[in-house]
Scaffold this active site. Structure first.
Site: not given
Ligand code: NAI
Length: 466
Positions: A54, A144, A183, A188, A319, A444
């Protein structure tokens, strides 16, 4: 074991789940220990996740404004606008230090005993710390967390192939930045480095980006990011890498055809997995499932007596705020109170520009459950405050039950959506209806008025759109 090292509760893991659980335990009068191997408390979120990202999103937005948009707002900057990445990183590190220091102070002031080292279950309520120290507790909470998933054919080297941990600390702006996975993390950090000047290409396996979001929202976002200069390939599966003219290229398959994308840095953001390495789960008879998650019941109990698990190592969204709520709930349950987490109303946010915030069911998810829904939408292009603030990229969508009008879900795409979503969450927490939203008086002019309007739109009664 000395009395000094026996506790009512020992928490392993000092992230948002673990430190919050420890604080709540201590508040409730339980003698509490907190075992954390990092020097600084706060886990991934504070040290290498939510908070530093952030800080970078904030400074990169300021840089982009100064570089590209200031002039059109009448802000004339004489001379070149340039980036001092060293200062940016120092500022980010200062933010992290302030917050981890704050948590450390809270933990100390609550009388929680801190153990600095790797905690390992030994059985019979005992935990070793770095195989040197030992403590025992009637109740043990495992918190963990998680670590980034690696692609088997593209292992992290911390230099060219990086995880989110590394992408928060580059020492120069990569010219060509390839992001695998659209994702929260990919979008981000893709936004951060795009704003700082990288040519960003996002490769996503699924047909849409931000896969957890409503279809309308995903499409809208994709248009916004493309407008901002990012290249996005959906339905694209990364299969490997190769050198072309001495440069690393990511190789992917898009609708049956091979594409190659040159990269100075590749961020692999394809998900995270539970982190339970060397935790001694076998010593207490806990066997994680195939994906590494620990099974728990409704009271966070694992298969081992007196051992509980919360946060990223158990089911549900990974989260920080979900882990925090679970930390509070388990502490209250251990203290004999009625701890509770309402999993139906956990908001999720992607902190891009615009931000995307969602809660509850999407329209598609409601339909999959055979629930008849009414939908209200309101575009930010029709909101006065958004127009005055150059923030018209966005929309609000409310999904309500067609029979009862009860709000089932909401999506906000807007500058500041992360703050706005709390209103929909609160209405849902109290079982509110779309009409309740629509009849709630909003100041408003505010961008939040678009939430009221979307509530009204559920019954075709929005005032400022057709
Ligand atoms: P994610 O699971 O949200 O997204 C990973 C993406 O990678 C998916 O859309 C998937 O289809 C794609 N993918 C997988 N293998 C692939 C390939 N070989 N080629 C192309 N695309 C592929 O995972 P992310 O963004 O790494 O986040 C991990 C966790 O951390 C999530 O549960 C997320 O919600 C959480 N997180 C939340 C944040 C927030 O609330 N702002 C910030 C950072 C993480």
């Amino acid at each position: 074991m000395s009395d000094k090292n026996s506790f009512d509760v020992a928490v392993i893991g000092g992230g948002p789940g673990g430190y919050v659980a420890a604080i709540r335990c201590a508040q409730l009068g339980l003698k509490t220990a907190l075992v954390e191997k990092r020097k600084a408390l706060g886990g991934t979120c504070l040290n290498i996740g939510c908070i530093p990202s952030k800080a970078l999103l904030h400074t990169s937005e300021q840089f982009l404004f100064a570089k590209k948009h200031a002039k059109e707002s009448g802000v004339e900057i004489s001379g070149d606008v340039s980036l001092n990445l060293d200062t940016v990183m120092k500022k980010k590190d200062k933010v992290v230090k302030q917050l981890t220091g704050g948590v450390d102070m809270l933990v100390k002031k609550r009388g929680i005993t801190r153990f600095n080292g790797h905690g390992k279950l030994l059985g019979d309520g005992k935990i070793s710390v770095d195989e040197k120290d030992e403590l025992s507790a009637k109740h043990i909470i495992l918190a963990t967390g998680s670590v980034p998933v690696e692609l088997p054919f593209m292992k992290f080297d911390g230099e060219t192939i990086v995880s989110s941990d590394h992408a928060l600390s580059f020492d120069k702006v990569p010219e060509e930045f390839v992001v695998i996975g659209a994702g929260a993390i990919g979008l981000e950090l893709g936004s951060v480095w795009s704003r700082y000047g990288s040519k960003v290409t996002v490769l996503e396996f699924l047909p849409k980006i931000a896969a957890g979001s409503d279809d309308d929202v995903s499409k809208f976002l994709e248009r916004c990011f493309k407008k901002q200069g990012m290249t996005i390939h959906t339905e694209t599966k990364v299969t490997g890498s190769k050198e072309i003219d001495g440069k690393l290229n990511v190789v992917a398959e898009k609708k049956g055809k091979e594409i190659t994308v040159p990269a100075d840095k590749v961020l692999v953001a394809v998900g995270r997995k539970p982190y339970t390495e060397n935790l001694g789960l076998d010593k207490v008879g806990i066997e994680p499932d195939k994906r590494g998650f620990i099974e728990i019941d409704d009271h966070f109990k694992t298969s081992a007596d007196g051992v509980y698990a919360i946060g990223d190592i158990v089911r549900g969204p990974m989260l920080a705020h979900k882990a925090e709520e679970e930390g509070v709930a388990i502490a209250e349950m251990i203290a004999g109170k009625a701890g509770h987490v309402n999993y139906d109303v956990i908001p999720g946010v992607i902190y891009t520009e615009p931000e995307v915030a969602t809660v509850g069911l999407t329209e598609a998810q409601a339909k999959e459950k055979d629930i008849k829904v009414k939908v209200g939408k309101f575009p930010l292009a029709a909101n006065g405050r958004a127009i005055a603030s150059d923030a018209t990229d966005g929309m609000v969508k409310i999904i309500a039950c067609a029979e009862t009008d009860k709000i089932l879900g909401g999506q906000v795409v807007a500058k500041g959506a992360s703050e706005m979503i709390a209103e929909i969450v609160t209405h849902m927490e109290y079982g509110g209806s779309a009409e309740d939203l629509g009849r709630t008086v909003h100041a408003h002019p505010t961008i939040s008025e678009s939430i009221k309007e979307a509530g009204l739109a559920v019954d075709g009664a929005a005032i400022h759109s057709l």
